[in-house]
Design a protein around this motif. Structure first.
Motif, short mmCIF file in Angstrom:
data_model
loop_
_atom_site.label_atom_id
_atom_site.label_comp_id
_atom_site.label_asym_id
_atom_site.label_seq_id
_atom_site.Cartn_x
_atom_site.Cartn_y
_atom_site.Cartn_z
N ALA A 128 2.36 3.59 -3.01
CA ALA A 128 1.72 4.81 -3.50
C ALA A 128 2.50 6.05 -3.09
CB ALA A 128 0.29 4.90 -2.96
N ILE A 181 -3.05 7.32 3.22
CA ILE A 181 -2.55 6.02 2.78
C ILE A 181 -1.90 5.28 3.94
CG2 ILE A 181 -0.90 4.87 1.24
CD1 ILE A 181 -1.34 7.26 -0.71
N THR A 182 -1.14 6.01 4.77
CA THR A 182 -0.47 5.40 5.91
C THR A 182 -1.48 4.90 6.93
OG1 THR A 182 1.40 6.91 5.58
CG2 THR A 182 1.29 5.75 7.69
N ALA A 199 -4.97 2.63 -5.11
CA ALA A 199 -4.36 3.95 -4.90
C ALA A 199 -2.96 4.01 -5.51
CB ALA A 199 -4.29 4.27 -3.41
N THR A 200 -2.27 2.88 -5.53
CA THR A 200 -0.93 2.85 -6.13
C THR A 200 -1.00 2.92 -7.64
OG1 THR A 200 -0.11 1.51 -4.28
CG2 THR A 200 1.21 1.54 -6.29
N LEU A 206 0.82 -1.21 0.00
CA LEU A 206 0.00 0.00 0.00
C LEU A 206 0.86 1.26 0.00
CD1 LEU A 206 -2.80 -0.95 2.58
CD2 LEU A 206 -3.02 -0.79 0.09
N PRO A 219 -5.10 12.28 -2.66
CA PRO A 219 -4.56 11.08 -2.01
C PRO A 219 -3.43 11.42 -1.02
CG PRO A 219 -3.56 11.37 -4.14
CD PRO A 219 -4.42 12.57 -3.92
N ILE A 269 -8.70 2.38 2.25
CA ILE A 269 -8.15 3.60 1.67
C ILE A 269 -9.18 4.30 0.80
CG2 ILE A 269 -6.42 4.50 0.07
CD1 ILE A 269 -4.45 2.53 1.16
#
Length: 616
Positions: free
Chosen positions: A255, A354-355, A433-434, A252, A349, A364
């Motif tokens: 990204a 994301i974290t 998301a990536t 994840l 984003p 996410i």
């Protein structure tokens, strides 16, 4: 704080200087190459899945292997360029004659940590030779070897920098470090007997001393973790490398470098400039209009770059000179820039979103959907405040003609479409998301070539190196914080924290305590390490109180943002001052009203969960 900038630091010796330049240049080329290859592999994975209808299963494994290499090589570049997250405010407040001594101590701490961790990284890599990857069927040591290679390279850099200090400063720093080690060895039996109580020593005074000396925060976290495990538990230290590896290898988080590169790329191809210019034609003639433009630009650009530093760096060079020319106060300009950075924390984003998703097990896609309205509420609060201020002293430029507005819109339209495309692809589940970041990269290149028929290709290599450096700094601190969080969890600290926060008894005091705690932690540590350290601990408590995950995430992210941009310790506050080229003491006088307004907006968001859940 680079050693060369301090009084009392001797001129670098020639061999050390050559070694550092060689290591930095080599790492820069490797880092840039890894960024290109990662984009290519991820892009091919998307193309194979959606165009060829033949998913390439090997791409995820290759991307994972290269990702840890990109993270570690990036950490080397960041160290060579002085871009690791560190707290320098405490040292900067000392008399100038004392600063080189603390800088020398910080380098002694860093070199000691790197020497220790390099040895255990080699052992960990050897052990991983027995593990075989599923798709490529190669030894996992090919991936794990990134750790010792990078740590040894960083050790070379630190050893060279130690040679730049005066012998008296080095001797004093080494004596302090030796005294700490002797003390820890002498009382090792005591620390073992104390059990979890020894946390108060290793993650209290020890880590605070390291952080306030100006050593990179990632090194401070990992050093304290190693000291605690060795002296306080007797746990094999290879576990630190295992946990760091796990923390940095989460797919994840791939990204992170992709969105950093995208954020830098939109500035190179001119997308950011056209969007800002369009907003100027719309609002520049209004009293205080450029301040509204700044807020609008940050809102738009944040949806593309994912990094608050990249956001500010994309917007400030375009707007601040014109604002200054119109008579805006420089301190107030940068204060608003910093406040807009807080506002932008939840705009997808965001790297923080994301974290959170990676470490706390939150969707996410849901975080991306839930982050827009809280940012809009914070933006509205700032707009109201700016409008009240501009009645007295707001500057304005000439009104643009309808033709100018239309032409600016046509140029900005492709850029304005990009944030909408990113959100659409992620929220509709079309891409991860990536993957969507690679789509954004190719889209930006096509826009640059088709709209302006030129791209500043000579600037691509520097932004690739910058992507690797910033990614390395971010991901190394995530890895170190992951190891530290594991140690805290194993010690029972997590259970104690859960009991204390659960003891608040209801939602309101728990949310109030969370806001206070994350503002304080954000001001001292910065957002990402706080999330990695405490996210896995506090989210279960919030769930037990039936607080929506996305709602709680937005509250603590904005609280952290307030801390990160709050002087005198907030790291991003100094980043905003640096980008705006205004003395921090000038900005410090102006920023408090903006932070106060954002705190009121945060309380509104915390009180009404529908603001974060309406779009889910």
């Amino acid at each position: 704080m680079p050693p060369e900038a301090l009084a009392g630091v001797v001129h670098p010796t020639l061999p050390a200087n050559i070694i550092e330049r060689y290591v930095g240049a080599t790492a820069g080329v490797l880092g840039a190459a890894l960024v290109v290859v990662e984009i290519g592999i991820l892009g091919w994975g998307v193309f194979a899945r959606y165009v060829l209808d033949n998913p390439a299963t090997w791409t995820d494994e290759v991307a994972t292997i290269l990702f840890i290499w990109l993270s570690m090589i990036g950490a080397v570049i960041a160290l060579q360029r002085g871009e690791h997250m560190r707290l320098t405010a405490a040292v900067d407040m000392l008399p100038q004659s004392w600063q080189p001594r603390f800088d020398a101590f910080a380098h002694v701490v860093s070199a000691t940590f790197l020497a220790i961790v390099s040895w255990y990284a080699i052992q960990y890599t050897i052990a991983q030779a027995d593990a075989i990857t599923q798709a490529l069927e190669i030894a996992d040591s090919w991936r794990a070897s990134a750790l010792p290679v990078a740590f040894l390279a960083m050790l070379l850099i630190e050893l060279g920098r130690l040679g730049r200090h005066r012998p008296t400063h080095l001797a004093g720093s080494a004596a302090i470090a030796a005294a700490i080690l002797v003390l820890l060895f002498a009382f090792r039996g005591t620390w073992l007997a104390w059990g979890p109580m020894s946390l108060t020593v290793f993650f209290g005074p020890l880590v605070i001393l390291f952080i306030f000396s100006g050593a990179p925060i990632a090194f401070c976290f990992a050093s304290a973790t190693i000291a605690y495990l060795y002296f306080g538990t007797g746990t094999p230290l290879t576990i630190v490398l295992i946990r760091m590896d796990v923390g940095m290898s989460n797919m994840l988080l791939l990204a992170v470098p992709m969105f950093i590169f995208l954020g830098l790329l939109i500035e190179v191809v001119g997308i950011a400039k056209t969007m800002v210019s369009f907003l100027v034609t719309l609002l520049g003639h209004v009293r205080g209009g450029l301040e509204y433009v700044l807020l609008g630009a940050m809102f738009l650009v944040s949806g593309i770059s994912g990094s608050k530093v990249a956001d500010m760096a994309a917007v400030a060079p375009v707007l601040l000179p014109e604002m200054k020319q119109l008579g805006n106060d420089p301190g107030r300009m940068v204060a608003l820039l910093a406040a807009s950075g807080v506002m932008a924390e939840t705009i997808p984003p965001s790297l923080v979103l994301i974290t959170v998703g990676a470490v706390a097990g939150v969707s996410i896609a849901s975080l991306f959907a839930g982050g827009v309205l809280p940012a809009a509420v914070a933006a509205l609060a700032l707009v109201i405040f700016v409008s009240l201020q501009s009645r007295r002293s707001g500057a304005k430029s000439e009104r643009a003609s309808a033709r100018d507005i239309w032409n600016a819109f046509l140029l900005a339209a492709p850029g304005l479409l990009l944030p909408l495309l990113i959100r659409f692809f992620v929220l509709e589940g079309i891409t991860t998301a990536t993957e969507v970041s690679t789509i954004g990269v190719f889209y930006s290149l096509v826009v640059g070539l088709c709209t302006w028929r030129k791209v500043a290709w000579r600037r691509l290599f520097p932004i690739m190196v910058e992507t690797a450096a910033l990614s390395g700094a971010v991901l190394l601190i995530i890895g170190a914080a992951t190891a530290m969080a594991w140690a805290l969890t194993q010690s029972g600290f997590s259970r104690g924290l859960v009991q204390v926060m659960s003891g608040t008894g209801s939602v309101v005091p728990f949310m109030a305590l969370s806001i206070l705690v994350f503002i304080v932690l954000g001001s001292v540590l910065e957002g990402l390490p706080v999330i990695v350290l405490f996210g896995p601990l506090v989210f279960p408590v919030a769930r037990a109180l039936q607080i929506n995950d996305v709602h709680y995430a937005m509250v603590i992210i904005l609280a952290m943002g307030l801390g990160v941009f709050a002087p005198p310790f907030g790291l991003a506050f100094y980043a905003a001052c640096g980008i705006g080229r205004v003395d921090p003491s000038t900005v410090m006088k102006c920023i408090w009203p903006y932070l106060g307004v954002l705190l009121l907006a945060l309380l509104v968001i915390a009180t009404f969960p529908v603001i974060t859940t309406a779009l889910l």
